[in-house]
Design a protein around this motif. Structure first.
Motif, short mmCIF file in Angstrom:
data_model
loop_
_atom_site.label_atom_id
_atom_site.label_comp_id
_atom_site.label_asym_id
_atom_site.label_seq_id
_atom_site.Cartn_x
_atom_site.Cartn_y
_atom_site.Cartn_z
N ASP A 104 -10.67 -3.93 -11.41
CA ASP A 104 -11.06 -4.45 -12.58
C ASP A 104 -11.31 -6.45 -12.70
OD1 ASP A 104 -11.66 -2.89 -14.97
OD2 ASP A 104 -9.77 -3.25 -15.86
N ASP A 105 -9.84 -6.96 -12.00
CA ASP A 105 -9.50 -8.11 -11.57
C ASP A 105 -9.09 -8.58 -10.60
OD1 ASP A 105 -11.45 -9.71 -14.81
OD2 ASP A 105 -9.31 -8.32 -15.37
N HIS A 106 -9.21 -7.18 -9.59
CA HIS A 106 -8.33 -7.90 -7.79
C HIS A 106 -9.23 -7.37 -7.17
CE1 HIS A 106 -6.70 -3.45 -9.16
NE2 HIS A 106 -6.30 -4.31 -7.74
N SER A 107 -9.79 -7.52 -5.69
CA SER A 107 -10.47 -7.33 -4.78
C SER A 107 -9.99 -6.91 -3.49
CB SER A 107 -11.35 -8.60 -4.71
OG SER A 107 -11.97 -8.77 -6.51
N ALA A 108 -10.43 -6.05 -2.85
CA ALA A 108 -9.91 -5.91 -1.66
C ALA A 108 -10.81 -5.52 -0.41
CB ALA A 108 -9.04 -3.94 -1.41
N ALA A 109 -10.81 -6.20 0.99
CA ALA A 109 -11.73 -5.93 1.91
C ALA A 109 -11.15 -5.66 3.08
CB ALA A 109 -12.74 -7.08 1.88
N VAL A 110 -11.86 -4.62 4.23
CA VAL A 110 -10.95 -4.32 5.24
C VAL A 110 -12.32 -4.67 5.96
CG1 VAL A 110 -10.62 -2.42 6.71
CG2 VAL A 110 -10.05 -2.18 3.94
N THR A 111 -11.43 -5.70 7.12
CA THR A 111 -12.46 -6.03 8.26
C THR A 111 -12.46 -5.16 9.61
OG1 THR A 111 -10.96 -6.47 9.52
CG2 THR A 111 -11.08 -8.44 7.91
N THR A 112 -13.50 -5.13 10.07
CA THR A 112 -13.68 -4.84 11.88
C THR A 112 -12.80 -4.25 11.92
OG1 THR A 112 -14.65 -6.72 12.85
CG2 THR A 112 -16.58 -5.27 11.34
N GLY A 113 -11.50 -4.93 12.77
CA GLY A 113 -10.82 -4.75 12.78
C GLY A 113 -9.39 -4.32 12.18
N GLY A 114 -9.99 -3.76 11.58
CA GLY A 114 -9.01 -2.58 10.69
C GLY A 114 -7.97 -3.88 9.56
N ASP A 115 -7.60 -4.60 8.95
CA ASP A 115 -6.86 -5.56 8.73
C ASP A 115 -7.61 -5.25 6.95
OD1 ASP A 115 -5.69 -6.31 10.64
OD2 ASP A 115 -6.76 -8.21 11.26
N LEU A 116 -6.55 -5.24 5.92
CA LEU A 116 -6.66 -5.50 4.50
C LEU A 116 -6.51 -6.69 3.79
CD1 LEU A 116 -7.81 -3.45 2.46
CD2 LEU A 116 -4.91 -2.98 1.84
N TYR A 117 -7.46 -7.25 3.22
CA TYR A 117 -7.67 -8.75 2.57
C TYR A 117 -6.88 -8.20 0.99
CZ TYR A 117 -6.96 -11.38 6.66
OH TYR A 117 -6.84 -11.50 8.43
N CYS A 118 -6.26 -8.54 0.20
CA CYS A 118 -6.58 -7.72 -1.02
C CYS A 118 -6.32 -9.98 -1.63
CB CYS A 118 -5.42 -7.23 -1.28
SG CYS A 118 -5.72 -6.02 -1.31
N TRP A 119 -6.54 -9.57 -3.34
CA TRP A 119 -6.70 -10.93 -3.79
C TRP A 119 -7.29 -10.89 -5.25
CZ3 TRP A 119 -10.64 -9.55 -0.49
CH2 TRP A 119 -11.63 -9.93 -0.83
N GLY A 120 -6.56 -11.51 -5.74
CA GLY A 120 -6.99 -11.64 -7.70
C GLY A 120 -5.80 -11.63 -8.24
N GLU A 121 -5.88 -10.89 -9.91
CA GLU A 121 -4.88 -10.63 -10.83
C GLU A 121 -4.06 -9.59 -9.47
OE1 GLU A 121 -4.92 -9.13 -15.15
OE2 GLU A 121 -5.55 -7.70 -14.15
N ASN A 122 -2.38 -10.37 -9.61
CA ASN A 122 -1.40 -9.75 -9.97
C ASN A 122 -0.09 -9.04 -10.51
OD1 ASN A 122 -0.17 -8.31 -7.03
ND2 ASN A 122 0.76 -10.56 -6.54
N TYR A 123 -0.30 -8.79 -11.82
CA TYR A 123 0.51 -9.61 -12.64
C TYR A 123 1.43 -7.37 -12.08
CZ TYR A 123 -1.49 -12.81 -15.60
OH TYR A 123 -2.17 -13.91 -15.61
N ASP A 124 1.04 -6.63 -12.07
CA ASP A 124 1.49 -5.29 -12.08
C ASP A 124 1.10 -5.59 -10.02
OD1 ASP A 124 1.40 -4.87 -14.62
OD2 ASP A 124 -0.63 -4.62 -14.23
N GLY A 125 1.21 -5.99 -9.13
CA GLY A 125 2.04 -6.54 -7.64
C GLY A 125 0.71 -5.54 -7.50
N GLN A 126 -0.17 -5.09 -8.04
CA GLN A 126 -1.41 -5.10 -7.22
C GLN A 126 -2.25 -5.61 -6.13
OE1 GLN A 126 -1.51 -6.07 -10.33
NE2 GLN A 126 -3.54 -6.66 -11.12
N VAL A 127 -1.98 -6.46 -5.49
CA VAL A 127 -2.51 -7.58 -5.09
C VAL A 127 -1.78 -6.67 -3.40
CG1 VAL A 127 -2.23 -9.72 -3.61
CG2 VAL A 127 -3.59 -9.53 -5.87
N GLY A 128 -0.39 -6.74 -3.77
CA GLY A 128 0.32 -6.11 -2.56
C GLY A 128 1.32 -6.50 -1.73
N ASN A 129 1.43 -7.98 -2.36
CA ASN A 129 2.20 -9.59 -1.54
C ASN A 129 3.01 -9.41 -1.42
OD1 ASN A 129 1.28 -10.39 -3.82
ND2 ASN A 129 0.70 -12.65 -2.99
N GLY A 130 4.06 -8.93 -2.19
CA GLY A 130 5.30 -8.95 -3.08
C GLY A 130 5.76 -9.36 -3.75
N ILE A 131 4.70 -10.24 -4.57
CA ILE A 131 5.49 -10.73 -5.57
C ILE A 131 4.34 -10.76 -6.88
CG2 ILE A 131 5.85 -12.92 -4.16
CD1 ILE A 131 3.26 -14.31 -4.66
#
Length: 205
Positions: free
Chosen positions: A88-115
């Motif tokens: 809905d309001d958060h995003s995720a991308a995987v790089t060619t090297g397999g790194d996962l990046y997340c950003w956006g709404e994070n009220y429920d911890g859906q970004v995954g960065n511990g906050i």
């Protein structure tokens, strides 16, 4: 030929043509595009060269350009991207090297960065990732499958949709299954297929 055309509701600039007027016919907004993903009111595209462009609603930083202002034209936010998925309001991308990046709404911890603070630029949360899936609607959570077949889930968990035996929200990725081939998330339930063809489901029932 790689031309990206968009149309439809455009109040938040999600069509990407520099306007906020609804677009009733397809309009070209980018070239050399390999894949696209649409969220609730924001959009993304990956070019053939691996550049990730985002635009549209940005109240929670889901565009990933460090701003909270809606973005009515595509803006480049990451390079060397293999795939992208939007909730809905958060995003995720995987790089060619397999790194996962997340950003956006994070009220429920859906970004995954511990906050639980919203994330306005991409933040790396996992490595060796093969594929991702993000939920839609109000119960925001996320899942990723690694190149080794491990399934990680995190975010909103009131119905057990994360799959870790709890109903407490999960602010960092937690491993819930092995030998996974693919995963798909609903609003409050989840499903995964193993490399052996077994289907596992969990969450609201």
């Amino acid at each position: 030929g790689g031309d990206l055309y968009c149309w439809g509701e455009n109040y938040d600039g999600q069509v990407g043509n520099g306007s906020t007027a609804n677009q009733t016919t397809p309009v070209k907004v980018l070239e050399d595009v390999e894949s696209v993903s649409l969220g609730d009111y924001h959009s993304t595209a990956v070019t053939t060269g691996g550049d990730l462009y985002c635009w549209g609603s940005n109240d929670y930083g889901q565009v990933g350009n460090g701003s909270m202002a809606d973005q009515t034209t595509p803006v480049k936010v990451l390079e060397d991207v293999e795939s992208v998925s939007l909730g809905d309001d958060h995003s995720a991308a995987v790089t060619t090297g397999g790194d996962l990046y997340c950003w956006g709404e994070n009220y429920d911890g859906q970004v995954g960065n511990g906050i639980t603070a919203n994330q306005y630029t991409p933040v790396k949360v996992l490595e060796d990732v093969e594929s991702i899936s993000l939920s839609l609607h109000d119960y925001c959570y996320s899942a990723a499958v690694t190149t080794g077949g491990d399934l990680y889930c995190w975010g909103r968990n009131g119905c057990g949709q994360v799959g870790n035996g709890s109903t407490a929200d999960q602010y960092t990725p937690v491993k819930v299954l092995e030998d996974v081939e693919s995963v798909s998330l609903g609003e409050r339930h989840s499903a995964a297929v193993t490399t052996g063809g077994d289907l596992y489901c969990w969450g609201r029932n």
